[in-house]
Write a protein that holds these residues in place. Structure first.
Motif, short mmCIF file in Angstrom:
data_model
loop_
_atom_site.label_atom_id
_atom_site.label_comp_id
_atom_site.label_asym_id
_atom_site.label_seq_id
_atom_site.Cartn_x
_atom_site.Cartn_y
_atom_site.Cartn_z
N SER A 1 0.82 -1.21 0.00
CA SER A 1 0.00 0.00 0.00
C SER A 1 0.85 1.26 0.00
O SER A 1 0.54 2.23 -0.68
CB SER A 1 -0.89 0.02 1.24
N GLY B 1 0.29 4.97 1.40
CA GLY B 1 -0.27 4.23 2.52
C GLY B 1 -0.69 5.13 3.66
O GLY B 1 -1.20 6.24 3.43
N CYS C 1 -1.24 -4.77 2.64
CA CYS C 1 -0.40 -4.29 3.73
C CYS C 1 -0.13 -5.40 4.71
O CYS C 1 -0.78 -5.50 5.70
CB CYS C 1 -1.03 -3.11 4.43
#
Lengths: 297, 165
Positions: free
Chosen positions: B90, B96, B121
């Motif tokens: 991610s 992320g 993730c």
């Protein structure tokens, strides 16, 4: 004809046997499926088609792979591979030793010219390994010379075939087999390349076609070294009629290289000093073979 | 003809170089997982190489931190053409949870042209293998791209308060 056989063996059987070792030996030992048998050809052609980055402006770097490739192919033409070697009348085992050394020096040059510390370390290790491994080959060939009275490899093989096994030749063959692992750069002795330690050593800065030529030269080198051992010290089958002597030779080198691959998979890398100690022992064995030959055994 | 042969060999022998540009090591461990005998990435010709000069594929993990930007650019230049960049995790896809952090530039595509994105993730090893297999043309993409819309608070059949009045 013999030209085609020797060059074809070196260029095409070399990567093919390497693929067989990867699929049938290495993957089997790891209990996985492994890459297809012709994977080395995919790798080589992919590398040949890639961009060639100039990691150093030196001409030496540009020509070192070509020199190594050419030297190994020339050595292949001097090596008996089932038939009388095509250049057998023009070069003896001394020329052979020089050609093999030229290839090793080209690897060292490529390593030293790039400004990466890993390649420097790799080049110095290549030099060290070459200095302890090459005498074994020379001493074993000198033993065969003493027995057969000829410097030509084909004559040595013929003499060994006609006169049968002798103690000195058997001992020399064993010494050469013990050194084969390091000559073809396989695991207990892949100290110059050491992928997990110095990341490919002398080849770390080489890209695309340069790397491909070095790799192809190394695949061919496997065949050349295995051929010397198979033709001179295991002379079974060299007097068969035409297609069968080449087939017998092929069988012998495939068995040898698969054996080398098996040792490669199940062994960890030795430290440099351990490898040196091992090779002093092997050189001692080879010297014993030479002394036995001088005594007429 | 020789050139065609070389182009054909390219997807059958991908050598990957794995680089970490500010990752928490989660994706790194998953990438290493893919290369174990259990997942056996070598059957596709995928091999981990130690030098960017040998690489065909860059596996980039993690959000790009400010300090790593010049190194990442130099790394991209050190890989010979043709090359593929795959953003893994991610963070590499879009930053992320660090997307608005002061020392993060963003996803990998703010610096390099990214060819494939593998979110997660961390992404499972199967997901990474699937992504690479898609890059090789071994499998088809199985989901369609979804255009996200701002959802209404309630179904349209119920008249809104302003209209009812």
């Amino acid at each position: 004809m013999t030209f085609a056989i020797n060059i074809g063996m070196a260029l095409f059987i070399g990567p093919l046997v390497a693929g067989i070792v990867r699929k049938m030996v290495r993957a089997r030992v790891h209990s996985r499926q492994g890459p297809p048998i012709i994977q080395p050809f995919y790798d080589l052609f992919k590398l040949l088609g890639k961009e060639d980055l100039e990691s150093s402006p030196s001409l030496l770097l540009r020509y070192a792979p070509l020199v190594a490739f050419a030297a190994i192919l020339a050595a292949a033409l001097l090596t008996p591979m089932g038939l009388r070697p095509p250049l057998g009348g023009y070069g003896d085992m001394i020329v052979f030793a020089y050609l093999i050394t030229i290839a090793a020096v080209a690897v060292m040059m490529a390593g030293l010219i790039c400004a990466s510390p890993y390649s420097m370390v790799g080049a110095s290790r290549e030099l060290m390994m070459h200095l302890v491994v090459e005498p074994v080959l020379i001493i074993c060939l000198v033993t065969a010379t003493i027995k057969s009275g000829s410097l030509l490899m084909w004559d040595m093989a013929g003499w060994n075939y006609v006169n049968g096994l002798s103690i000195s030749m058997v001992v020399a063959g064993i010494a050469l087999f013990l050194a084969l692992q390091a000559q073809v750069g396989k695991l207990p002795f892949d100290i110059p390349e050491a992928e997990t330690e110095i990341m490919g050593g002398p080849f770390i800065e080489l890209s695309g076609p340069k790397l491909a030529l070095f790799q192809w030269a190394f695949f061919a080198r496997q065949i050349v070294y295995a051929s010397v051992l198979a033709a001179i010290f295991i002379p079974w089958g060299i007097k068969f009629i035409f297609p069968w002597n080449v087939a017998a030779h092929l069988l012998k080198i495939i068995v040898l290289i698969v054996l080398v691959g098996l040792i490669d998979v199940v062994n960890p890398r030795l430290k440099i000093n351990q490898a040196m100690k091992y090779f002093f022992g092997v050189i001692a064995v080879a010297l014993i073979a030479m002394v036995l030959a001088l005594l007429g055994l | 003809m020789f050139k065609k042969l070389c182009e054909k060999a390219f997807p059958k022998s991908l050598w990957v170089y794995h680089c970490n540009v500010g990752d928490c090591n989660g994706c790194d461990i998953e990438v290493i997982d893919v290369l174990t005998p259990y997942y056996d990435a070598e059957r596709f010709g995928i091999k981990l190489v130690a030098s960017p000069r040998h690489a065909d594929v860059l596996l980039v993990c993690g959000p790009v931190t400010r300090q790593v930007v010049p190194a990442l650019k130099r790394l991209y230049d050190a890989v010979p053409d043709p090359k593929i960049v795959i953003a893994i995790g991610s963070c590499a896809v879009g930053g992320g949870i660090w997307f608005d952090s002061y020392n993060i530039v963003g996803g990998v595509d703010t610096i390099l042209p990214v060819d494939y994105y593998i979110p997660g993730c961390p992404p499972r090893p199967e997901a990474i293998l699937y992504g690479v297999a898609m890059a090789l043309g071994l499998t088809e993409k199985q989901i369609e791209s979804v255009h996200l819309k701002q959802l209404l608070d309630r179904p349209e059949s119920v008249p809104m308060e302003s209209e009812a009045r």
